[in-house]
Design a protein around this motif. Structure first.
Motif, PDB file in Angstrom:
ATOM      1  N   LEU A  46      36.120  25.581  33.669  1.00 37.16           N
ATOM      2  CA  LEU A  46      35.189  25.117  32.677  1.00 37.16           C
ATOM      3  C   LEU A  46      34.100  24.034  32.844  1.00 37.16           C
ATOM      4  CD1 LEU A  46      37.602  25.610  29.655  1.00 37.16           C
ATOM      5  CD2 LEU A  46      35.941  27.623  30.584  1.00 37.16           C
ATOM      6  N   LYS A  47      34.611  23.115  33.556  1.00 38.71           N
ATOM      7  CA  LYS A  47      33.734  21.907  33.854  1.00 38.71           C
ATOM      8  C   LYS A  47      32.767  22.177  35.050  1.00 38.71           C
ATOM      9  CE  LYS A  47      36.710  18.476  31.900  1.00 38.71           C
ATOM     10  NZ  LYS A  47      37.442  17.052  32.097  1.00 38.71           N
ATOM     11  N   LEU A  48      33.374  23.024  36.180  1.00 33.59           N
ATOM     12  CA  LEU A  48      32.850  23.236  37.417  1.00 33.59           C
ATOM     13  C   LEU A  48      32.006  24.524  37.344  1.00 33.59           C
ATOM     14  CD1 LEU A  48      35.430  22.212  39.959  1.00 33.59           C
ATOM     15  CD2 LEU A  48      33.588  20.652  38.899  1.00 33.59           C
ATOM     16  N   HIS A  49      31.976  25.221  36.560  1.00 32.90           N
ATOM     17  CA  HIS A  49      31.509  26.663  36.177  1.00 32.90           C
ATOM     18  C   HIS A  49      31.546  27.307  37.389  1.00 32.90           C
ATOM     19  CE1 HIS A  49      29.465  25.362  32.320  1.00 32.90           C
ATOM     20  NE2 HIS A  49      29.371  24.219  33.000  1.00 32.90           N
ATOM     21  N   ARG A  50      32.800  27.883  38.042  1.00 34.44           N
ATOM     22  CA  ARG A  50      33.048  28.367  39.243  1.00 34.44           C
ATOM     23  C   ARG A  50      34.359  29.268  38.812  1.00 34.44           C
ATOM     24  NH1 ARG A  50      30.844  26.251  43.777  1.00 34.44           N
ATOM     25  NH2 ARG A  50      30.284  24.113  43.777  1.00 34.44           N
ATOM     26  N   TYR A  51      34.220  30.499  39.647  1.00 33.17           N
ATOM     27  CA  TYR A  51      35.290  31.158  39.430  1.00 33.17           C
ATOM     28  C   TYR A  51      36.157  30.681  40.680  1.00 33.17           C
ATOM     29  CZ  TYR A  51      33.769  34.456  36.117  1.00 33.17           C
ATOM     30  OH  TYR A  51      33.305  35.375  34.965  1.00 33.17           O
ATOM     31  N   PHE A  52      37.561  30.808  40.550  1.00 29.15           N
ATOM     32  CA  PHE A  52      38.616  30.565  41.683  1.00 29.15           C
ATOM     33  C   PHE A  52      39.486  31.880  41.565  1.00 29.15           C
ATOM     34  CE2 PHE A  52      37.121  26.493  40.586  1.00 29.15           C
ATOM     35  CZ  PHE A  52      37.501  25.578  41.694  1.00 29.15           C
ATOM     36  N   TYR A  82      37.481  38.773  49.142  1.00 29.17           N
ATOM     37  CA  TYR A  82      37.577  38.679  47.609  1.00 29.17           C
ATOM     38  C   TYR A  82      36.929  37.716  46.889  1.00 29.17           C
ATOM     39  CZ  TYR A  82      41.831  41.732  47.591  1.00 29.17           C
ATOM     40  OH  TYR A  82      42.568  42.799  47.660  1.00 29.17           O
ATOM     41  N   VAL A  83      36.391  36.597  47.780  1.00 31.02           N
ATOM     42  CA  VAL A  83      35.622  35.615  47.123  1.00 31.02           C
ATOM     43  C   VAL A  83      34.229  36.075  47.233  1.00 31.02           C
ATOM     44  CG1 VAL A  83      34.467  33.329  47.666  1.00 31.02           C
ATOM     45  CG2 VAL A  83      36.876  33.475  47.907  1.00 31.02           C
ATOM     46  N   SER A  84      33.766  36.797  48.465  1.00 32.08           N
ATOM     47  CA  SER A  84      32.477  37.486  48.177  1.00 32.08           C
ATOM     48  C   SER A  84      32.395  38.351  47.394  1.00 32.08           C
ATOM     49  CB  SER A  84      32.176  38.118  49.614  1.00 32.08           C
ATOM     50  OG  SER A  84      32.127  37.154  50.606  1.00 32.08           O
ATOM     51  N   VAL A  85      33.689  39.318  47.029  1.00 27.95           N
ATOM     52  CA  VAL A  85      33.451  40.502  45.907  1.00 27.95           C
ATOM     53  C   VAL A  85      32.997  39.681  44.793  1.00 27.95           C
ATOM     54  CG1 VAL A  85      34.684  41.953  44.787  1.00 27.95           C
ATOM     55  CG2 VAL A  85      34.753  42.040  47.375  1.00 27.95           C
ATOM     56  N   VAL A  86      33.929  38.771  44.195  1.00 23.26           N
ATOM     57  CA  VAL A  86      33.642  37.915  43.170  1.00 23.26           C
ATOM     58  C   VAL A  86      32.187  37.438  43.015  1.00 23.26           C
ATOM     59  CG1 VAL A  86      34.344  36.196  41.453  1.00 23.26           C
ATOM     60  CG2 VAL A  86      36.053  37.546  42.467  1.00 23.26           C
ATOM     61  N   ASP A  87      31.998  36.599  43.884  1.00 19.62           N
ATOM     62  CA  ASP A  87      30.409  36.132  43.900  1.00 19.62           C
ATOM     63  C   ASP A  87      29.362  37.229  43.595  1.00 19.62           C
ATOM     64  OD1 ASP A  87      30.013  33.488  44.185  1.00 19.62           O
ATOM     65  OD2 ASP A  87      30.191  33.254  46.457  1.00 19.62           O
TER      66      ASP A  87
END
Length: 369
Positions: free
Chosen positions: A252-258, A278-283
């Motif tokens: 919530l603070k960094l505004h990123r998915y993990f 998987y990171v590319s997929v979420v991106d």
């Protein structure tokens, strides 16, 4: 009498006042929030003044000891005389005076100008009991102030040696996200202590995943402040084929998915490649590119070849981290039921401390959390 329940606030008012305006419930709620906020700020101010007073007393004792060369017996007499002079004020036991002296010796600069001055007295005494070096003390002081840790949580992280595990995971953050590398490295601990999951040594990946989801509050605490759970086996459809991500979180603070991928065996370089995918997929398919920064990938396993994994990380174009975890106990399930939890132990110890006046300073909301 009649009641107004606007905005979930129930207000009982005399019937002779007649019908209240529709906005009255909102007004009452706002006023109550204002009062509660003012009380909390006042309690914090009292705690800050208390800590400053203790530090000043500690400085006075140290200065007199240095000047006159007397020992700890005088501290006991001083405690008795202070209790007689201020019978309604707690906090002047011999042990507490010794803590004051130790605090003044540990932090010789004015306490009000340091982060430790923002902590409740119970946190400070815990720190002085558990840690020796100023660098270790200041590490936990900074983290406790920044994250609002309770005393039990502070005790837990000291026990886990967070100052050693934090930022020790293998990453490629320096290259992929250089501007935020330092912040993100703090989130990547090695190892993660997941003993609270209660798994045995031979657990499977689905058992690890199920245990994490069942203990999500504890797991989020282990990850650190700011993480929110999005989903387990999160489905993503690519070219008519479904792929599933073990665990997906949002900070919530960094505004990123993990993206979290779990391995109950040794992490191999090819696992890093899968995480990168998987990171590319979420991106590309989940992230809001106007709101969210690039997605981060965490691969957590039992162990890994650091050199091989680092080469795989360096070859990846997405920000990734590889770390280890420990999640099983050597005790049998029956024996584990008989062993008190960390919270149980912390509560028992604190009750014993309170009973003997070990730290008899006034309580604050932070101390009671």
């Amino acid at each position: 009498m009649h009641k107004n329940t606007k905005s979930g606030v129930e207000a009982t008012v005399p019937a002779q006042l007649g019908a209240l305006p529709s906005w009255y419930g909102d007004l009452l709620g706002e006023v109550k929030e204002t009062v509660a906020g003012a009380r909390l700020r006042a309690q914090r101010a009292v705690n800050t003044e208390l800590v400053q007073m203790y530090w000043r007393i500690g400085k006075l004792i140290l200065a007199r000891q240095k000047q006159e060369g007397w020992g700890t017996k005088v501290v006991g007499r001083l405690a008795a005389d202070l209790k007689a002079a201020f019978p309604n004020q707690r906090g002047f036991s011999r042990s507490n005076l010794m803590y004051m002296q130790k605090m003044a010796r540990t932090w010789p600069e004015p306490i009000v100008q340091q982060p430790v001055g923002q902590l409740p007295w119970g946190h400070i005494t815990l720190l002085m009991d558990k840690l020796e070096t100023r660098s270790d003390l200041d590490f936990y002081v900074t983290e406790a102030v920044r994250n609002g840790w309770s005393r039990a949580l502070l005790d837990r992280f000291i026990h886990q040696a967070l100052h050693v595990t934090q930022g020790s995971a293998a990453t490629n953050f320096d290259v992929t996200v250089p501007d935020e590398s330092a912040v993100l490295k703090e989130l990547a601990r090695d190892p993660y202590r997941l003993d609270f999951l209660g798994l045995d040594e031979h657990h499977a990946e689905h058992e690890l995943e199920e245990a994490i989801v069942a203990n999500m509050v504890r797991f989020l605490t282990e990850l650190g402040v700011g993480f929110a759970f999005v989903g387990r086996q999160y489905p993503v459809l690519i070219g008519g084929e479904e792929y599933r991500i073990d665990l997906l979180f949002y900070h919530l603070k960094l505004h990123r998915y993990f993206v979290f991928e779990l391995k109950t065996k040794d992490v191999r370089p090819e696992h890093v490649g899968k995480l990168n995918f998987y990171v590319s997929v979420v991106d590309q398919m989940v992230r809001d590119k106007e709101r969210d920064d690039s997605t981060i990938g965490f691969l957590i396993g039992t162990r890994h070849n650091k050199a091989a994994v680092q080469l795989a990380l360096d070859a990846s174009n997405n920000p990734l981290a590889v770390t280890n975890y420990s999640a099983y106990s050597t005790l049998s399930p029956a024996d584990r039921e008989l062993v008190p939890s960390e919270e149980d132990l912390s509560r028992v110890v604190q009750e014993a401390i309170d009973a003997v006046g070990h730290t008899d300073a006034p309580s604050s909301p932070e101390q009671l959390r």
